[in-house]
Scaffold this active site. Structure first.
Site, PDB file in Angstrom:
ATOM      1  N   LYS A  35      81.289  17.937 -19.460  1.00  0.00           N
ATOM      2  CA  LYS A  35      81.043  16.612 -18.511  1.00  0.00           C
ATOM      3  C   LYS A  35      81.127  16.846 -17.388  1.00  0.00           C
ATOM      4  O   LYS A  35      81.289  15.891 -15.832  1.00  0.00           O
ATOM      5  CB  LYS A  35      80.546  15.485 -19.459  1.00  0.00           C
ATOM      6  CG  LYS A  35      79.783  14.315 -18.607  1.00  0.00           C
ATOM      7  CD  LYS A  35      80.113  13.080 -19.456  1.00  0.00           C
ATOM      8  CE  LYS A  35      78.870  12.800 -20.416  1.00  0.00           C
ATOM      9  NZ  LYS A  35      78.661  11.761 -20.677  1.00  0.00           N
ATOM     10  N   THR A 121      81.991  -1.523 -28.338  1.00  0.00           N
ATOM     11  CA  THR A 121      81.811  -3.024 -28.876  1.00  0.00           C
ATOM     12  C   THR A 121      82.175  -2.657 -30.474  1.00  0.00           C
ATOM     13  O   THR A 121      81.239  -1.414 -30.730  1.00  0.00           O
ATOM     14  CB  THR A 121      79.797  -3.131 -29.307  1.00  0.00           C
ATOM     15  OG1 THR A 121      80.067  -3.268 -27.534  1.00  0.00           O
ATOM     16  CG2 THR A 121      79.814  -4.408 -29.632  1.00  0.00           C
ATOM     17  N   LEU A 153      77.972  -5.169 -19.033  1.00  0.00           N
ATOM     18  CA  LEU A 153      77.422  -4.927 -18.149  1.00  0.00           C
ATOM     19  C   LEU A 153      75.932  -3.752 -18.752  1.00  0.00           C
ATOM     20  O   LEU A 153      75.962  -3.906 -19.886  1.00  0.00           O
ATOM     21  CB  LEU A 153      77.801  -3.530 -17.525  1.00  0.00           C
ATOM     22  CG  LEU A 153      78.107  -2.096 -18.867  1.00  0.00           C
ATOM     23  CD1 LEU A 153      76.966  -1.103 -18.494  1.00  0.00           C
ATOM     24  CD2 LEU A 153      79.110  -1.183 -17.332  1.00  0.00           C
ATOM     25  N   LYS A 204      81.482 -10.396 -27.991  1.00  0.00           N
ATOM     26  CA  LYS A 204      80.333  -9.513 -28.155  1.00  0.00           C
ATOM     27  C   LYS A 204      79.295  -9.407 -29.194  1.00  0.00           C
ATOM     28  O   LYS A 204      78.118  -9.137 -28.154  1.00  0.00           O
ATOM     29  CB  LYS A 204      80.841  -7.609 -28.138  1.00  0.00           C
ATOM     30  CG  LYS A 204      80.161  -7.157 -27.336  1.00  0.00           C
ATOM     31  CD  LYS A 204      79.369  -7.138 -26.192  1.00  0.00           C
ATOM     32  CE  LYS A 204      79.051  -6.278 -26.010  1.00  0.00           C
ATOM     33  NZ  LYS A 204      78.026  -5.669 -24.823  1.00  0.00           N
ATOM     34  N   GLY A 257      65.451  -2.186 -27.804  1.00  0.00           N
ATOM     35  CA  GLY A 257      65.713  -1.173 -27.259  1.00  0.00           C
ATOM     36  C   GLY A 257      67.446  -1.240 -26.757  1.00  0.00           C
ATOM     37  O   GLY A 257      67.632  -2.170 -27.008  1.00  0.00           O
ATOM     38  N   CYS A 260      72.546  -0.927 -27.415  1.00  0.00           N
ATOM     39  CA  CYS A 260      73.476  -1.719 -27.797  1.00  0.00           C
ATOM     40  C   CYS A 260      72.648  -2.270 -28.571  1.00  0.00           C
ATOM     41  O   CYS A 260      72.976  -3.206 -29.616  1.00  0.00           O
ATOM     42  CB  CYS A 260      73.950  -2.560 -27.022  1.00  0.00           C
ATOM     43  SG  CYS A 260      74.686  -2.049 -25.497  1.00  0.00           S
ATOM     44  N   LYS A 263      72.025  -1.817 -32.739  1.00  0.00           N
ATOM     45  CA  LYS A 263      72.673  -1.080 -33.541  1.00  0.00           C
ATOM     46  C   LYS A 263      73.866  -2.555 -33.247  1.00  0.00           C
ATOM     47  O   LYS A 263      74.272  -2.701 -34.479  1.00  0.00           O
ATOM     48  CB  LYS A 263      73.432   0.074 -32.588  1.00  0.00           C
ATOM     49  CG  LYS A 263      74.886  -0.175 -32.062  1.00  0.00           C
ATOM     50  CD  LYS A 263      75.699   1.144 -31.247  1.00  0.00           C
ATOM     51  CE  LYS A 263      76.349   1.153 -29.824  1.00  0.00           C
ATOM     52  NZ  LYS A 263      77.232  -0.509 -29.843  1.00  0.00           N
TER      53      LYS A 263
END
Ligand code: NAD
Length: 429
Positions: A35, A121, A153, A204, A257, A260, A263
Site C-alpha cells: 500500500k 473510534t 467523515l 463519536k 451497513g 462504522c 461495529k
C-alpha cells in the site's frame, strides 16, 4: 506543523492528504508495504472523490510522504495521529489490538514532546489506555499528551467532510495539547467542542448510534407504511420539515451497513453492558436492521416464490453510493442470502466489482447494468448509485425475461417504471 499519521486507510489517508494540503508536513505510515509503495507512486487504493488530486499535490510538493518506517515518521513529528482500524471482535467489543500496537511503536520511538491524537473510534477510557502504554515504556523520559479527536467523515464525501466538518471534537485535559490542536485546525472553520477525553470518545459512539437509530426508525415506519397503505417518502418529507427531526438519515432502504455503524453500535452496546446498563434501545436498532435485510429477500420470494434456480440481477454492492467499501454492506448480506436460497445471480456495481469477486466466486459478474439484467426474472437495486437513475429502462425491460424491479433504495420513479410495464416494488411505498 510536522505530523505522522499511523494507519493509512480511509481515515488516515484522508487526514494525511488534507493536512498536507493545509501546508503541514505529513508522513502517512502503514504497515502494509505494498500500500505504501502504491501510494508513494500516487496510486490510491480506495475510491474517494477528490482524494487523488490532493495526494498527488501533496507528493509533488513533498509535504506528503508515505512510509512503512514508523520510527522515522514518529521521530520527525510533533503530532502523531492514530487512525488504525478498530473492528468488532466476536463478542462485539472494539478490537483495540492495532491501537495498542501503534501506542507501543510510538513509545519506543519517542525522542521529545509529542501530542498523540486518537482519531480511531475507541471505547471510553482508551485515551487513558494509550497514555498508560506509552508511560510504562517511556518512564518519564519524555513529555507527551494523548488527545481524543474522533473523526466524523463519511466515505464518499470524506475530503469535503474533513475540510468542512460540522464540528471538531477535542478531548483532552492538557492546555498545551489543546493549544497545538487548535492551531492545527485553525484553517478549518468549524465549531470546536473542547471537552474531556471520555466525553469525546462517547460523542463519536453516541453520534453513530443515533444516526443508526434514525435509519432503523424510518425502516420500521416504512414497513408499517407498506402494511397500512402509506408512502414512507411522503412521511419522511413531512417529518423532516420539523427542525427537531430534520431530513437527514430518514431514507428507508435495505438497512445500514459499512465499516462504522454496525461495529460502533455493537461496541456501544458492549461499553454500556460493561458499565452495567442494558442498552435495549440500541439492541432493537440492530435487530430491526438485520430484519430489514431479510425483508429484501422476502420481497424477492413474494415475486418469485421459491428462489431455487430463479435468475436475479443485483445492481449495487457497496454499502452506499460513491464508495468502494463493501464492509458489512447490506447488499453483500442480501446477495449471500439469495445465494443460499439457490438463486442464480448476476451482479453489477460501478466500482466495487473486484472487491466482491474476492467474496463470491460462484456468481456472475456483469460488465454493465444492461448485461446484468439480460435474461433475468427480477432486478434488485441495492445501492443508490446515480448511474442507475439514468439507465434506459425500456431497454432493461426488453432484456429481462420478466420485468420486475425491487427498488431497495426508493431511488427510481414507480409511475414511469409501471408505465413502461415493470412490476415495481419499493420499500414502504
Ligand atoms: P482501514 O481499515 O481503512 O485502515 C486502517 C489502516 O491501518 C490499514 O491500512 C492498516 O494496514 C493500517 N494499520 C493497522 N495496524 C497498523 C500499524 N500498527 N501501523 C501502521 N498501520 C497500521 O480503517 P478506517 O476505515 O480508516 O478506520 C480507521 C478508524 O477510524 C476506525 O476506528 C474507524 O471506526 C474510524 N472511522 C472510520 C470512518 C470511515 O468512514 N471509514 C469514519 C470515521 C471514523
Amino acid at each position: 506543523m510536522k505530523i505522522a499519521v499511523m494507519g493509512t486507510g480511509y481515515v488516515g489517508l484522508v487526514t494525511g492528504a488534507c493536512l498536507a494540503d493545509l501546508d503541514n508536513e505529513v508522513y502517512c505510515v502503514d504497515k502494509d508495504k505494498e500500500k505504501v509503495q502504491a501510494l508513494s507512486r500516487g496510486h490510491i487504493p480506495i475510491y474517494e472523490a477528490g482524494l487523488e488530486v490532493l495526494v498527488r499535490r501533496g507528493l509533488d510538493s513533498l509535504r506528503l510522504k508515505f512510509t512503512a518506517d514508523a520510527p522515522k515518521a514518529i521521530r520527525s513529528s510533533e503530532i502523531i495521529f492514530i487512525t488504525v482500524g478498530t473492528p468488532s471482535t466476536e463478542e462485539g467489543e472494539a478490537d483495540m489490538s492495532a491501537v495498542r500496537e501503534v501506542a507501543e511503536e510510538i513509545a519506543s520511538s519517542m525522542d521529545g514532546y509529542k501530542v498523540i491524537v486518537n482519531k480511531s473510534t475507541v471505547p471510553v477510557g482508551s485515551t487513558k489506555l494509550v497514555e498508560k502504554i506509552i508511560q510504562e515504556r517511556v518512564e518519564g523520559r519524555f513529555e507527551f499528551d494523548v488527545v481524543s479527536n474522533p473523526e466524523f467523515l463519511r466515505e464518499g464525501t470524506a475530503v469535503q467532510d474533513f475540510l468542512h466538518p460540522d464540528r471538531i471534537v477535542i478531548g483532552s485535559d492538557s492546555q498545551r495539547a489543546i493549544g497545538i490542536l487548535t492551531e492545527l485546525y485553525q484553517p478549518i472553520h468549524a465549531p470546536l467542542v473542547i471537552t474531556d477525553p471520555s466525553s469525546a470518545e462517547m460523542i463519536k459512539y453516541a453520534s453513530n448510534a443515533f444516526l443508526a437509530t434514525k435509519v432503523s426508525f424510518i425502516n420500521a415506519i416504512a414497513n408499517i407504511c407498506e402494511a397500512v397503505g402509506a408512502d414512507v417518502r411522503e412521511v419522511a418529507l413531512g417529518m423532516g420539515y420539523d427542525k427537531r427531526i430534520g431530513f437527514e438519515f430518514l431514507k428507508s432502504g435495505p438497512g445500514f451497513g459499512g465499516s462504522c455503524f454496525p461495529k460502533d453500535c455493537r461496541a456501544l452496546i458492549d461499553i454500556a453492558s460493561k458499565a452495567g446498563y442494558h442498552f435495549y434501545l440500541l439492541e432493537g436498532v440492530m435487530e430491526v436492521n438485520r430484519e430489514q435485510m431479510k425483508l429484501m429477500v422476502e420481497k424477492a420470494r413474494r415475486h418469485l416464490g421459491s428462489l431455487r434456480g430463479k435468475k436475479i440481477a443485483v445492481w449495487g454492492l457497496t454499502f452506499k453510493a460513491n464508495t468502494d467499501d463493501i464492509r458489512e454492506s447490506p447488499a453483500i448480506a442480501i446477495v449471500s442470502m439469495l445465494r443460499e436460497e439457490g438463486a442464480v445471480l448476476k451482479v453489477y456495481d460501478p466500482i466495487a466489482m473486484d472487491k466482491v469477486r474476492d467474496v463470491f466466486s460462484d456468481i456472475t459478474y456483469a460488465a454493465d447494468p444492461y448485461q446484468a439484467v439480460e435474461g433475468m426474472e427480477l432486478l434488485m437495486l441495492l445501492t443508490d448509485w446515480d448511474d442507475f437513475k439514468w439507465v434506459d429502462f425500456k431497454r432493461v425491460k426488453e432484456l429481462m425475461d420478466h420485468p420486475a424491479i425491487i427498488d431497495g433504495r426508493n431511488c427510481l420513479d414507480p409511475l414511469t417504471l409501471r408505465r413502461i410495464g415493470f412490476d415495481y416494488e419499493g420499500v414502504g411505498r
